[in-house]
Design a protein around this motif. Structure first.
Motif, PDB file in Angstrom:
ATOM      1  N   LEU A   1       0.955  -1.287  -0.148  1.00  0.00           N
ATOM      2  CA  LEU A   1      -0.098   0.004  -0.025  1.00  0.00           C
ATOM      3  C   LEU A   1       0.724   1.178  -0.134  1.00  0.00           C
ATOM      4  N   ALA A   2       2.069   1.172   0.655  1.00  0.00           N
ATOM      5  CA  ALA A   2       2.968   2.556   0.699  1.00  0.00           C
ATOM      6  C   ALA A   2       3.638   2.521  -0.703  1.00  0.00           C
ATOM      7  N   ASP A   3       3.787   1.447  -1.275  1.00  0.00           N
ATOM      8  CA  ASP A   3       4.215   1.655  -2.590  1.00  0.00           C
ATOM      9  C   ASP A   3       3.150   2.235  -3.647  1.00  0.00           C
ATOM     10  N   PHE A   4       2.010   1.678  -3.487  1.00  0.00           N
ATOM     11  CA  PHE A   4       0.957   2.329  -4.312  1.00  0.00           C
ATOM     12  C   PHE A   4       0.880   3.816  -3.996  1.00  0.00           C
ATOM     13  N   ALA A   5       0.648   4.020  -2.847  1.00  0.00           N
ATOM     14  CA  ALA A   5       0.363   5.551  -2.350  1.00  0.00           C
ATOM     15  C   ALA A   5       1.392   6.246  -2.788  1.00  0.00           C
ATOM     16  N   SER A   6       2.565   5.938  -2.681  1.00  0.00           N
ATOM     17  CA  SER A   6       3.961   6.822  -3.412  1.00  0.00           C
ATOM     18  C   SER A   6       4.094   7.153  -4.675  1.00  0.00           C
TER      19      SER A   6
END
Length: 464
Positions: A16-21
């Motif tokens: 999710l962090a990868d997606f958000a960034s």
């Protein structure tokens, strides 16, 4: 985590962090962009009205007494404070009158968190385009809603207020994306946010602090992103940790598979709805069903002998408690008060929650006619229909009329139009902005993705 709970999804926080960034404006479907612009206008209206209310004023006074470097504006005023404190005040304002947008599955009002966060950072960063703003907004909505979906309705039944708990992830992901955090820093940002989650549902029965939960989620989101920038590390598996993780701690029956379901193709941001009534979303179908019967049969309150209201277990627990005049929050969250109020006035806006209305003997008497129960058929439909309602009205001459509404007005399944959102905005900010300012704001938000910067909107947000 109990033995009955499903296994937590490995690396969900990192994914999710990868997606958000990495989210780019071009990744976002056009219909989601259009929905987000409606959310921007709706949320701005809620914030501008909410900042005038006494519970928000308490937070504003505390912030101004405390003092800080003046960077970001308190909406509707010429006052400036720190970025985090501006988000605190404006986030409280956004949730201050139960009129903010709603994501049903996660039980979140993401606009009253994301919009204060982003506008506070806009002033700090100075040059933010409309596309950048919308991209960060979608990042916050997507991550926060997915965390709320995974925590499931059980988080609410366990006594937590999703706005203050899952809501921190809305603020953190939105802030982190606008600050262009890379994947590693975004992971820290989310990991810091999870440690700040908080909010108790008992606040709904009278305490002003319910509104503050939204402000704290917004402030915590900004703190999380700024601290990650400064090198503070967060919990790297904050969502999926088996002990002390967000899902394992805040929900006794999580649905971890909802964290990543359809990520990048199924857009939770597109599943946000809006409120036509200034009260808890869960009872809107009941209110509409009652008005449908009363208007169709030309009934007046005195013509009604009894009202039976069939509800989901969640709505029954959330709203069907004995009403006591304990302030505006209790009135807005209570089934009985709102059924009585809408029966007399046909609408639920600011006037319906005046001090005199909260103790009105005619409303108190009418409440005794309303009987709520858990409808087994609605219960069997599952949580997707937790806002459904069956209303039966029995008149004084023995006639019986019934109405079932499965999808509330304003939900994605039964949506309000763009024009209806603009109409709501005009009414919410009437007396706060002038007619020309209202028209200008509607026009600016409508072409938000074309704006090279947000200066014109900020000027309207801080006009007196």
């Amino acid at each position: 985590m109990s033995a009955e709970n499903p296994p937590l999804v490995q690396d969900a926080s990192k994914i999710l962090a990868d997606f958000a960034s990495h989210l780019q404006y071009e990744d976002i479907p056009r219909d989601v962009v259009e929905r987000m612009k409606m959310c921007v206008l709706d949320s701005i209206g809620c914030c501008l009205h909410g900042v005038t209310l006494p519970w928000t004023k308490s937070v504003e006074d505390m912030v101004m007494d405390e003092g800080s470097t003046p960077v970001a504006s308190i909406f509707g005023t010429s006052k400036k404070t720190s970025v985090g404190n501006a988000a605190l005040v404006n986030g409280t304002a956004g949730h201050a009158f139960e009129f903010d947008d709603m994501h049903k599955e996660s039980i979140l009002h993401p606009g009253s968190i994301a919009i204060p966060v982003l506008f506070a950072l806009v002033e700090k960063l100075e040059r933010v385009s409309g596309k950048d703003f919308l991209t960060a907004m979608v990042s916050g909505y997507e991550i926060g809603a997915r965390v709320g979906n995974a925590a499931s309705i059980q988080l609410f039944f366990d006594g937590f207020h999703p706005q203050g708990t899952s809501g921190v992830f809305v603020g953190a992901a939105a802030a982190g994306r606008l600050l262009n955090l890379n994947s590693a820093l975004m992971l820290d940002c989310l990991g810091i946010a999870g440690s700040q989650a908080g909010g108790l549902m008992a606040a709904q029965e009278g305490a002003m602090v319910k509104r503050f939960h939204s402000g704290r989620a917004a402030q915590s989101g900004i703190y999380s992103a700024l601290l990650a920038q400064k090198g503070l590390t967060g919990i790297s598996n904050v969502l999926e940790a088996g002990y002390g993780g967000y899902l394992s701690t805040y929900s006794t029956s999580p649905k971890p598979e909802r964290l990543l379901y359809g990520l990048g193709s199924v857009w939770e941001a597109g599943q946000v709805g809006f409120k036509p009534y200034a009260c808890v979303t869960s009872i809107h179908s009941s209110l509409d069903a009652l008005l449908f019967i009363m208007n169709g049969k030309k009934l007046k309150p005195e013509d009604i002998s009894s009202i039976d209201v069939g509800l989901s277990p969640m709505t029954f627990t959330h709203c069907a408690w004995e009403y006591k005049a304990q302030g505006v929050t209790a009135a807005q969250m209570n089934l009985y008060f709102n059924m009585a109020s809408v029966a007399f006035d046909g609408v639920l806006f600011t006037e319906q929650y005046s001090a005199s209305k909260l103790t009105d003997p005619s409303l108190q008497a009418f409440m005794q006619k309303v009987h709520a129960y858990i409808d087994p058929d609605i219960e069997a439909m599952g949580v997707a229909y937790r806002h459904a309602s069956r209303v039966k009205v029995t008149t004084t001459n023995g006639e019986v009329f019934q109405k079932e509404i499965l999808d509330r007005r304003g939900s994605p399944e039964n949506p309000l139009s763009k024009d209806e959102i603009a109409f709501k905005f005009r009414n919410v900010v009437s007396g706060i902005l002038g007619d020309s300012q209202i028209n200008e704001m509607i026009g600016l938000v409508d072409k938000l993705e074309e704006l090279p910067n947000l200066d014109p909107i900020m000027a309207l947000l801080t006009s007196k």
